[in-house]
Design a protein around this motif. Structure first.
Motif, PDB file in Angstrom:
ATOM      1  N   UNK A 169      18.675  19.678  22.537  1.00  0.00           N
ATOM      2  CA  UNK A 169      18.141  18.317  22.636  1.00  0.00           C
ATOM      3  C   UNK A 169      19.015  17.479  23.558  1.00  0.00           C
ATOM      4  N   UNK A 170      20.310  17.462  23.300  1.00  0.00           N
ATOM      5  CA  UNK A 170      21.221  16.625  24.085  1.00  0.00           C
ATOM      6  C   UNK A 170      21.297  17.079  25.538  1.00  0.00           C
ATOM      7  N   UNK A 171      21.288  18.380  25.752  1.00  0.00           N
ATOM      8  CA  UNK A 171      21.447  18.912  27.098  1.00  0.00           C
ATOM      9  C   UNK A 171      20.189  18.745  27.946  1.00  0.00           C
ATOM     10  N   UNK A 172      19.029  18.983  27.380  1.00  0.00           N
ATOM     11  CA  UNK A 172      17.815  19.062  28.185  1.00  0.00           C
ATOM     12  C   UNK A 172      16.827  17.919  27.957  1.00  0.00           C
ATOM     13  N   UNK A 173      16.511  17.649  26.714  1.00  0.00           N
ATOM     14  CA  UNK A 173      15.396  16.760  26.424  1.00  0.00           C
ATOM     15  C   UNK A 173      15.768  15.291  26.370  1.00  0.00           C
ATOM     16  N   UNK A 174      16.986  14.993  26.027  1.00  0.00           N
ATOM     17  CA  UNK A 174      17.397  13.598  25.967  1.00  0.00           C
ATOM     18  C   UNK A 174      17.296  12.958  27.356  1.00  0.00           C
ATOM     19  N   UNK A 197      11.997   8.642  31.079  1.00  0.00           N
ATOM     20  CA  UNK A 197      10.622   8.169  30.918  1.00  0.00           C
ATOM     21  C   UNK A 197      10.466   7.138  29.798  1.00  0.00           C
ATOM     22  N   UNK A 198      11.615   6.708  29.255  1.00  0.00           N
ATOM     23  CA  UNK A 198      11.626   5.687  28.205  1.00  0.00           C
ATOM     24  C   UNK A 198      10.731   6.066  27.017  1.00  0.00           C
ATOM     25  N   UNK A 199      10.966   7.299  26.529  1.00  0.00           N
ATOM     26  CA  UNK A 199      10.235   7.841  25.387  1.00  0.00           C
ATOM     27  C   UNK A 199      11.249   8.141  24.287  1.00  0.00           C
ATOM     28  N   UNK A 200      10.909   7.801  23.049  1.00  0.00           N
ATOM     29  CA  UNK A 200      11.829   8.070  21.945  1.00  0.00           C
ATOM     30  C   UNK A 200      11.826   9.560  21.594  1.00  0.00           C
ATOM     31  N   UNK A 201      12.883   9.990  20.963  1.00  0.00           N
ATOM     32  CA  UNK A 201      12.985  11.371  20.499  1.00  0.00           C
ATOM     33  C   UNK A 201      11.825  11.681  19.556  1.00  0.00           C
ATOM     34  N   UNK A 202      11.469  10.734  18.710  1.00  0.00           N
ATOM     35  CA  UNK A 202      10.393  10.938  17.750  1.00  0.00           C
ATOM     36  C   UNK A 202       9.055  11.146  18.459  1.00  0.00           C
ATOM     37  N   UNK A 203       8.792  10.358  19.494  1.00  0.00           N
ATOM     38  CA  UNK A 203       7.553  10.501  20.257  1.00  0.00           C
ATOM     39  C   UNK A 203       7.513  11.855  20.956  1.00  0.00           C
ATOM     40  N   UNK A 204       8.640  12.238  21.527  1.00  0.00           N
ATOM     41  CA  UNK A 204       8.727  13.526  22.219  1.00  0.00           C
ATOM     42  C   UNK A 204       8.470  14.670  21.247  1.00  0.00           C
ATOM     43  N   UNK A 205       9.119  14.624  20.085  1.00  0.00           N
ATOM     44  CA  UNK A 205       8.942  15.679  19.092  1.00  0.00           C
ATOM     45  C   UNK A 205       7.518  15.690  18.551  1.00  0.00           C
ATOM     46  N   UNK A 206       6.911  14.529  18.424  1.00  0.00           N
ATOM     47  CA  UNK A 206       5.517  14.455  17.986  1.00  0.00           C
ATOM     48  C   UNK A 206       4.608  15.149  19.002  1.00  0.00           C
ATOM     49  N   UNK A 244       4.978  30.362  24.703  1.00  0.00           N
ATOM     50  CA  UNK A 244       6.066  29.398  24.630  1.00  0.00           C
ATOM     51  C   UNK A 244       6.659  29.410  23.236  1.00  0.00           C
ATOM     52  N   UNK A 245       7.943  29.132  23.139  1.00  0.00           N
ATOM     53  CA  UNK A 245       8.636  29.086  21.861  1.00  0.00           C
ATOM     54  C   UNK A 245       8.599  27.653  21.342  1.00  0.00           C
ATOM     55  N   UNK A 246       8.009  27.488  20.164  1.00  0.00           N
ATOM     56  CA  UNK A 246       7.882  26.161  19.589  1.00  0.00           C
ATOM     57  C   UNK A 246       8.873  25.923  18.453  1.00  0.00           C
ATOM     58  N   UNK A 247       9.913  26.715  18.371  1.00  0.00           N
ATOM     59  CA  UNK A 247      10.861  26.573  17.275  1.00  0.00           C
ATOM     60  C   UNK A 247      11.557  25.223  17.290  1.00  0.00           C
ATOM     61  N   UNK A 248      12.224  24.918  16.204  1.00  0.00           N
ATOM     62  CA  UNK A 248      12.987  23.667  16.139  1.00  0.00           C
ATOM     63  C   UNK A 248      14.071  23.674  17.206  1.00  0.00           C
ATOM     64  N   UNK A 249      14.234  22.532  17.822  1.00  0.00           N
ATOM     65  CA  UNK A 249      15.232  22.428  18.877  1.00  0.00           C
ATOM     66  C   UNK A 249      16.614  22.210  18.284  1.00  0.00           C
ATOM     67  N   UNK A 250      17.573  23.067  18.640  1.00  0.00           N
ATOM     68  CA  UNK A 250      18.941  22.789  18.201  1.00  0.00           C
ATOM     69  C   UNK A 250      19.417  21.487  18.825  1.00  0.00           C
ATOM     70  N   UNK A 251      20.287  20.801  18.152  1.00  0.00           N
ATOM     71  CA  UNK A 251      20.782  19.512  18.654  1.00  0.00           C
ATOM     72  C   UNK A 251      21.416  19.658  20.035  1.00  0.00           C
ATOM     73  N   UNK A 252      22.081  20.784  20.294  1.00  0.00           N
ATOM     74  CA  UNK A 252      22.703  20.972  21.612  1.00  0.00           C
ATOM     75  C   UNK A 252      21.647  21.056  22.710  1.00  0.00           C
ATOM     76  N   UNK A 254       1.299  19.879  20.720  1.00  0.00           N
ATOM     77  CA  UNK A 254       1.033  21.021  21.592  1.00  0.00           C
ATOM     78  C   UNK A 254       1.247  22.347  20.888  1.00  0.00           C
ATOM     79  N   UNK A 255       2.066  22.365  19.866  1.00  0.00           N
ATOM     80  CA  UNK A 255       2.229  23.576  19.067  1.00  0.00           C
ATOM     81  C   UNK A 255       0.898  23.914  18.387  1.00  0.00           C
TER      82      UNK A 255
END
Length: 69
Positions: free
Chosen positions: A14-19, A25-34, A4-12, A39-40
């Motif tokens: 993030x907005x398209x997929x992870x947001x 699931x009512x999870x903050x971006x910070x929690x998700x990135x943590x 799996x690729x653990x590189x930094x997520x581009x903002x696009x 897992x990295x």
């Protein structure tokens, strides 16, 4: 083993997929990135989570396809 690729997520990405996931699931971006950072550092655990997730999604897809018939 799956890689799996653990590189930094581009903002696009993030907005398209992870947001969407975080909002659903009512999870903050910070929690998700943590979690991604965790897992990295533990790729064996991440691989198991991903395999279980993929299996679950495949079962749901088969169920929905059979219900649509």
């Amino acid at each position: 083993a799956i890689s799996y690729n653990y590189g930094n997520l581009p903002e696009t990405t993030w907005k398209r997929d992870y947001q969407f996931i975080c909002n659903k699931h009512k999870v903050s971006k910070e929690t998700f990135e943590s979690a991604l950072n965790y897992y990295q550092s533990h790729p064996d655990r991440y691989s198991r989570v991903m395999e279980k997730s993929i299996t679950r999604l495949q079962k749901l897809q088969v169920k929905r396809q059979s219900e649509a018939k």
